[in-house]
Write a protein that holds these residues in place. Structure first.
Motif, PDB file in Angstrom:
ATOM      1  N   LEU A  60       0.823  -1.192   0.000  1.00 37.95           N
ATOM      2  CA  LEU A  60       0.000   0.000   0.000  1.00 37.95           C
ATOM      3  C   LEU A  60       0.865   1.253   0.000  1.00 37.95           C
ATOM      4  CD1 LEU A  60      -2.628  -1.189   2.581  1.00 37.95           C
ATOM      5  CD2 LEU A  60      -2.977  -0.868   0.147  1.00 37.95           C
ATOM      6  N   PRO A  61       0.366   2.329  -0.647  1.00 37.07           N
ATOM      7  CA  PRO A  61       1.190   3.524  -0.780  1.00 37.07           C
ATOM      8  C   PRO A  61       1.349   4.347   0.485  1.00 37.07           C
ATOM      9  CG  PRO A  61      -0.943   3.851  -1.807  1.00 37.07           C
ATOM     10  CD  PRO A  61      -0.886   2.411  -1.376  1.00 37.07           C
ATOM     11  N   SER A 118      -0.607   5.103  11.840  1.00 38.90           N
ATOM     12  CA  SER A 118      -0.556   4.336  13.078  1.00 38.90           C
ATOM     13  C   SER A 118      -1.918   3.875  13.585  1.00 38.90           C
ATOM     14  CB  SER A 118       0.137   5.162  14.158  1.00 38.90           C
ATOM     15  OG  SER A 118      -0.590   6.360  14.383  1.00 38.90           O
ATOM     16  N   MET A 119      -2.999   4.587  13.257  1.00 40.37           N
ATOM     17  CA  MET A 119      -4.300   4.245  13.837  1.00 40.37           C
ATOM     18  C   MET A 119      -4.989   3.084  13.117  1.00 40.37           C
ATOM     19  SD  MET A 119      -5.866   7.879  14.935  1.00 40.37           S
ATOM     20  CE  MET A 119      -7.050   7.088  16.009  1.00 40.37           C
ATOM     21  N   ILE A 120      -4.521   2.731  11.937  1.00 38.11           N
ATOM     22  CA  ILE A 120      -5.130   1.637  11.182  1.00 38.11           C
ATOM     23  C   ILE A 120      -4.038   0.615  10.905  1.00 38.11           C
ATOM     24  CG2 ILE A 120      -6.337   0.982   9.092  1.00 38.11           C
ATOM     25  CD1 ILE A 120      -7.401   3.813   8.911  1.00 38.11           C
ATOM     26  N   SER A 121      -4.305  -0.607  11.244  1.00 38.05           N
ATOM     27  CA  SER A 121      -3.287  -1.645  11.072  1.00 38.05           C
ATOM     28  C   SER A 121      -3.086  -1.965   9.596  1.00 38.05           C
ATOM     29  CB  SER A 121      -3.708  -2.908  11.821  1.00 38.05           C
ATOM     30  OG  SER A 121      -4.791  -3.536  11.158  1.00 38.05           O
ATOM     31  N   GLU A 122      -1.926  -2.491   9.294  1.00 36.03           N
ATOM     32  CA  GLU A 122      -1.610  -2.905   7.936  1.00 36.03           C
ATOM     33  C   GLU A 122      -2.598  -3.978   7.468  1.00 36.03           C
ATOM     34  OE1 GLU A 122       2.143  -4.672   5.407  1.00 36.03           O
ATOM     35  OE2 GLU A 122       2.533  -3.570   7.249  1.00 36.03           O
ATOM     36  N   GLU A 123      -3.023  -4.811   8.394  1.00 37.13           N
ATOM     37  CA  GLU A 123      -3.987  -5.869   8.070  1.00 37.13           C
ATOM     38  C   GLU A 123      -5.318  -5.274   7.587  1.00 37.13           C
ATOM     39  OE1 GLU A 123      -6.573  -8.963  10.666  1.00 37.13           O
ATOM     40  OE2 GLU A 123      -4.404  -9.032  11.020  1.00 37.13           O
ATOM     41  N   ILE A 124      -5.812  -4.260   8.284  1.00 34.72           N
ATOM     42  CA  ILE A 124      -7.073  -3.618   7.879  1.00 34.72           C
ATOM     43  C   ILE A 124      -6.894  -2.896   6.552  1.00 34.72           C
ATOM     44  CG2 ILE A 124      -8.749  -1.809   8.446  1.00 34.72           C
ATOM     45  CD1 ILE A 124      -8.418  -2.613  11.389  1.00 34.72           C
ATOM     46  N   LEU A 182      -6.145   9.114   6.969  1.00 34.79           N
ATOM     47  CA  LEU A 182      -7.056   9.341   8.080  1.00 34.79           C
ATOM     48  C   LEU A 182      -6.677  10.661   8.727  1.00 34.79           C
ATOM     49  CD1 LEU A 182      -9.323   8.306   9.960  1.00 34.79           C
ATOM     50  CD2 LEU A 182      -7.524   7.273  11.346  1.00 34.79           C
ATOM     51  N   THR A 183      -7.575  11.643   8.653  1.00 34.34           N
ATOM     52  CA  THR A 183      -7.288  12.930   9.290  1.00 34.34           C
ATOM     53  C   THR A 183      -7.454  12.775  10.787  1.00 34.34           C
ATOM     54  OG1 THR A 183      -9.578  13.680   9.053  1.00 34.34           O
ATOM     55  CG2 THR A 183      -8.049  14.297   7.315  1.00 34.34           C
TER      56      THR A 183
END
Length: 166
Positions: A2-3, A7-13, A35-36
């Motif tokens: 992914l480009p 930190s708030m969203i995991s790589e898995e999601i 994500l703002t």
């Protein structure tokens, strides 16, 4: 890969979302996910296809993502989902975007802040080739700043590239 990650969203999601986008619209690819931060969080997802993406295709992806996020993720914060195309004037981030824009005019800012404008002629895995912007009418005065022309530019030299309308 992914480009853009945060930190708030995991790589898995992020990977789940990317997979769902491609499952929903096989021709689509993810350009950016952002994500703002703050009170009004916005999960902004920029998608495109090699032929361009329509509003109805963005809506279809948005519906699929909304359902998936409500059912399968455990975000512990409120957010608003926005799915759109990157649009003219957005920086090119992926090789696939450069290939899509062959024949269009670009404004390229190099790492040393030099600015180059030209027509995108070719794209390889390593570099782009530009032809000069045609001069129309009277010669214009040279603008202040560091404006140059360079026909072949390697990707590591590029700080930012955007499609421009001439």
């Amino acid at each position: 890969m992914l480009p853009y990650f945060f930190s708030m969203i995991s790589e898995e999601i992020l990977q789940e979302l990317t997979d769902l986008i491609v499952e929903t619209l096989p021709a689509a690819f993810v350009v950016d996910i952002n994500l703002t931060q703050g009170g009004n969080r916005i999960l902004s997802i920029k998608v495109d296809t090699d032929a361009g993406i329509t509003m109805s295709e963005c809506e279809k992806i948005s519906r699929a993502l909304s359902f998936h996020l409500e059912e399968h993720t455990s975000f512990d914060f409120k957010y608003r989902l926005e799915v759109s195309s990157p649009g003219v004037g957005s920086p090119l981030k992926l090789l696939r975007q450069y290939k899509k824009e062959v024949g269009r005019f670009l404004k390229v800012v190099l790492n040393d802040e030099q600015e180059i404008k030209g027509k995108l002629e070719t794209v390889t895995e390593a570099e782009i080739t530009l032809s000069p912007v045609p001069v129309k009418g009277k010669k214009k005065k040279k603008k202040k700043g560091n404006v140059v022309f360079k026909d072949t530019i390697t990707f590591p030299e590029i700080k930012e590239a955007k499609v421009i309308i001439i």
